[in-house]
Design a protein around this motif. Structure first.
Motif, mmCIF file in Angstrom:
data_model
loop_
_atom_site.group_PDB
_atom_site.id
_atom_site.type_symbol
_atom_site.label_atom_id
_atom_site.label_comp_id
_atom_site.label_asym_id
_atom_site.label_seq_id
_atom_site.Cartn_x
_atom_site.Cartn_y
_atom_site.Cartn_z
ATOM 1 N N ILE A 6 0.829 -1.218 0.000
ATOM 2 C CA ILE A 6 0.000 0.000 0.000
ATOM 3 C C ILE A 6 0.859 1.263 0.000
ATOM 4 O O ILE A 6 0.341 2.368 -0.097
ATOM 5 C CB ILE A 6 -0.970 0.019 1.201
ATOM 6 C CG1 ILE A 6 -0.194 -0.041 2.519
ATOM 7 C CG2 ILE A 6 -1.963 -1.130 1.091
ATOM 8 C CD1 ILE A 6 -1.089 0.121 3.750
ATOM 9 N N SER A 7 2.180 1.110 0.099
ATOM 10 C CA SER A 7 3.103 2.246 0.001
ATOM 11 C C SER A 7 4.390 1.750 -0.645
ATOM 12 O O SER A 7 4.689 0.546 -0.623
ATOM 13 C CB SER A 7 3.403 2.828 1.385
ATOM 14 O OG SER A 7 4.272 1.967 2.109
ATOM 15 N N ALA A 53 9.956 -3.377 0.221
ATOM 16 C CA ALA A 53 11.098 -4.031 0.890
ATOM 17 C C ALA A 53 10.741 -5.438 1.343
ATOM 18 O O ALA A 53 11.629 -6.282 1.530
ATOM 19 C CB ALA A 53 11.560 -3.185 2.075
ATOM 20 N N ASN A 54 9.452 -5.707 1.526
ATOM 21 C CA ASN A 54 9.005 -7.013 1.994
ATOM 22 C C ASN A 54 8.422 -7.865 0.876
ATOM 23 O O ASN A 54 7.731 -8.850 1.134
ATOM 24 C CB ASN A 54 7.952 -6.834 3.101
ATOM 25 C CG ASN A 54 8.502 -6.066 4.288
ATOM 26 O OD1 ASN A 54 9.613 -6.345 4.741
ATOM 27 N ND2 ASN A 54 7.747 -5.096 4.776
ATOM 28 N N HIS A 55 8.708 -7.467 -0.377
ATOM 29 C CA HIS A 55 8.158 -8.202 -1.516
ATOM 30 C C HIS A 55 9.259 -8.666 -2.455
ATOM 31 O O HIS A 55 10.374 -8.126 -2.450
ATOM 32 C CB HIS A 55 7.163 -7.320 -2.286
ATOM 33 C CG HIS A 55 5.816 -7.259 -1.637
ATOM 34 N ND1 HIS A 55 4.803 -8.141 -1.933
ATOM 35 C CD2 HIS A 55 5.316 -6.414 -0.697
ATOM 36 C CE1 HIS A 55 3.723 -7.847 -1.209
ATOM 37 N NE2 HIS A 55 4.018 -6.796 -0.450
ATOM 38 N N LEU A 111 18.542 -2.365 -12.483
ATOM 39 C CA LEU A 111 17.713 -1.175 -12.253
ATOM 40 C C LEU A 111 16.834 -1.442 -11.035
ATOM 41 O O LEU A 111 15.636 -1.711 -11.139
ATOM 42 C CB LEU A 111 16.864 -0.872 -13.501
ATOM 43 C CG LEU A 111 17.635 -0.579 -14.789
ATOM 44 C CD1 LEU A 111 16.682 -0.174 -15.899
ATOM 45 C CD2 LEU A 111 18.684 0.504 -14.577
ATOM 46 N N LYS A 112 17.461 -1.345 -9.864
ATOM 47 C CA LYS A 112 16.766 -1.686 -8.619
ATOM 48 C C LYS A 112 16.443 -0.465 -7.777
ATOM 49 O O LYS A 112 15.893 -0.607 -6.681
ATOM 50 C CB LYS A 112 17.609 -2.676 -7.812
ATOM 51 C CG LYS A 112 18.997 -2.174 -7.428
ATOM 52 C CD LYS A 112 19.793 -3.262 -6.722
ATOM 53 C CE LYS A 112 21.180 -2.768 -6.330
ATOM 54 N NZ LYS A 112 21.959 -3.812 -5.642
ATOM 55 N N THR A 113 16.793 0.734 -8.265
ATOM 56 C CA THR A 113 16.409 1.972 -7.587
ATOM 57 C C THR A 113 15.178 2.512 -8.292
ATOM 58 O O THR A 113 15.260 2.966 -9.437
ATOM 59 C CB THR A 113 17.541 3.010 -7.622
ATOM 60 O OG1 THR A 113 18.710 2.442 -7.015
ATOM 61 C CG2 THR A 113 17.147 4.271 -6.868
ATOM 62 N N TRP A 114 14.034 2.447 -7.619
ATOM 63 C CA TRP A 114 12.760 2.840 -8.215
ATOM 64 C C TRP A 114 12.302 4.155 -7.587
ATOM 65 O O TRP A 114 12.367 4.331 -6.366
ATOM 66 C CB TRP A 114 11.709 1.748 -8.022
ATOM 67 C CG TRP A 114 12.054 0.468 -8.742
ATOM 68 C CD1 TRP A 114 13.112 0.253 -9.573
ATOM 69 C CD2 TRP A 114 11.341 -0.769 -8.673
ATOM 70 N NE1 TRP A 114 13.105 -1.044 -10.043
ATOM 71 C CE2 TRP A 114 12.029 -1.697 -9.515
ATOM 72 C CE3 TRP A 114 10.196 -1.208 -7.996
ATOM 73 C CZ2 TRP A 114 11.599 -3.015 -9.684
ATOM 74 C CZ3 TRP A 114 9.768 -2.510 -8.178
ATOM 75 C CH2 TRP A 114 10.455 -3.408 -9.010
ATOM 76 N N THR A 138 15.088 1.425 -2.940
ATOM 77 C CA THR A 138 16.017 0.447 -3.493
ATOM 78 C C THR A 138 15.506 -0.935 -3.141
ATOM 79 O O THR A 138 15.490 -1.330 -1.970
ATOM 80 C CB THR A 138 17.438 0.648 -2.933
ATOM 81 O OG1 THR A 138 17.888 1.961 -3.261
ATOM 82 C CG2 THR A 138 18.399 -0.365 -3.537
ATOM 83 N N VAL A 139 15.051 -1.663 -4.163
ATOM 84 C CA VAL A 139 14.480 -2.981 -3.920
ATOM 85 C C VAL A 139 15.590 -4.025 -3.921
ATOM 86 O O VAL A 139 16.671 -3.812 -4.475
ATOM 87 C CB VAL A 139 13.415 -3.322 -4.988
ATOM 88 C CG1 VAL A 139 12.288 -2.301 -4.965
ATOM 89 C CG2 VAL A 139 14.026 -3.393 -6.379
#
Length: 307
Positions: free
Chosen positions: A179-180, A185-187, A199-202, A214-215
């Motif tokens: 939802i945010s 970070a938990n997915h 490309l992990k900085t969204w 940053t995922v």
């Protein structure tokens, strides 16, 4: 040696990425090719190529000269056809690069329709997500998402687009819906690789607020179609262009997430930052087949937008 032969030699060197290979193509010794290239650089007082034992690249002057050579040689071929047939025929090769997803879904059918209309044109369609150096690649047309950094190239918008976060209903049922942006970070996230970099900085924009997330990628690929397929399989959340996944969303194979945010792989606040563009060198001395295909391509996307 005449300037026209020098142009043919230089184009062959760039195409073959080497002096010896160009010599084999033209029936010249390596020493002759080297001497003629040196004479060419001395004539204009500029360095045209950066050379090492394993790599060859164009300088800025070399890129300009290479493009001019391509245009002049194509113009000569076109004139020869005109003299020989009495008609300004549309023939020759047409080299196009596009991202794999958009290439298969949209560009390939357009190329097929164009080839049926102009059967003497031989199209080459390269599907990849890499950002090619247009001057060195030998490509005529590049289709890419996002804004153009190189001011020496011409860019025209084919279609408005935007980035969307998406995942399959099965993944969301199993892992829940974020939802945010911070919830990512938990997915499990699926990251595109470009120029060997994940490309992990969204980036997320909402009411003037800028969030940078940053995922931690669960899977990575340099192929956007693979990212889409993994999302369809329920492997995780992907950041994709809406054009790539519109039909999946319509069929409820994918669901969009965090729809209140503008999303991108960079900090651009421009809505044009995710648009689909066609990029090319110049319309001056451009072969007729390229001019016709550009007009054909733009017209087809205009028709798609009207649907």
């Amino acid at each position: 040696m005449d300037k026209f032969s020098d142009m043919m030699l230089f184009v062959s060197i760039v195409k073959n990425q080497g002096l010896a290979a160009a010599g084999r193509e033209l029936g010249l010794s390596p020493a002759t090719v080297t001497a003629r290239l040196q004479t060419l650089e001395e004539r204009y007082g500029v360095k045209l190529l950066n050379r090492s034992t394993r790599h060859l690249s164009l300088t800025d002057s070399g890129a300009m000269y290479h493009q001019a050579c391509l245009e002049i040689l194509d113009s000569v071929k076109e004139t020869e056809n005109l003299l020989q047939t009495g008609l300004k025929e549309v023939r020759g090769t047409l080299k196009i690069s596009a991202p794999r997803d958009i290439g298969k879904q949209y560009i390939s059918p357009i190329v097929s329709a164009f080839a049926e209309q102009y059967p003497d044109v031989t199209p080459y369609l390269y599907l990849n997500d890499n950002l090619s150096n247009l001057a060195e690649s030998g490509l005529d047309i590049v289709i890419r998402y996002g804004e153009l950094a190189d001011s020496s190239l011409i860019s025209r918008k084919l279609a408005a687009s935007r980035r969307v976060l998406c995942a399959s209903p099965e993944y969301l049922a199993r892992r829940g819906t974020p939802i945010s942006p911070q919830d990512l970070a938990n997915h499990d996230c699926l990251a595109l690789v470009r120029s060997n970099e994940e490309l992990k900085t969204w980036h997320f924009q909402d009411s003037g607020k800028h969030n940078v997330i940053t995922v931690l990628p669960k899977r990575c690929s340099d192929d956007g179609e693979v990212i889409r397929q993994w999302a369809l399989e329920g492997a995780g959340i992907a950041l994709k262009s809406i054009l790539d996944v519109q039909e999946d969303i319509n069929q409820r194979r994918l669901v969009t997430l965090l729809n209140g945010y503008m999303k991108n792989f960079n900090a651009s606040t421009s809505s044009a930052g995710a648009d689909l563009n066609v990029i090319y060198m110049s319309r001056q001395y451009q072969p007729k087949r390229i001019r016709l295909f550009l007009d054909f391509l733009i017209e087809r996307f205009e028709l798609l937008a009207d649907k």
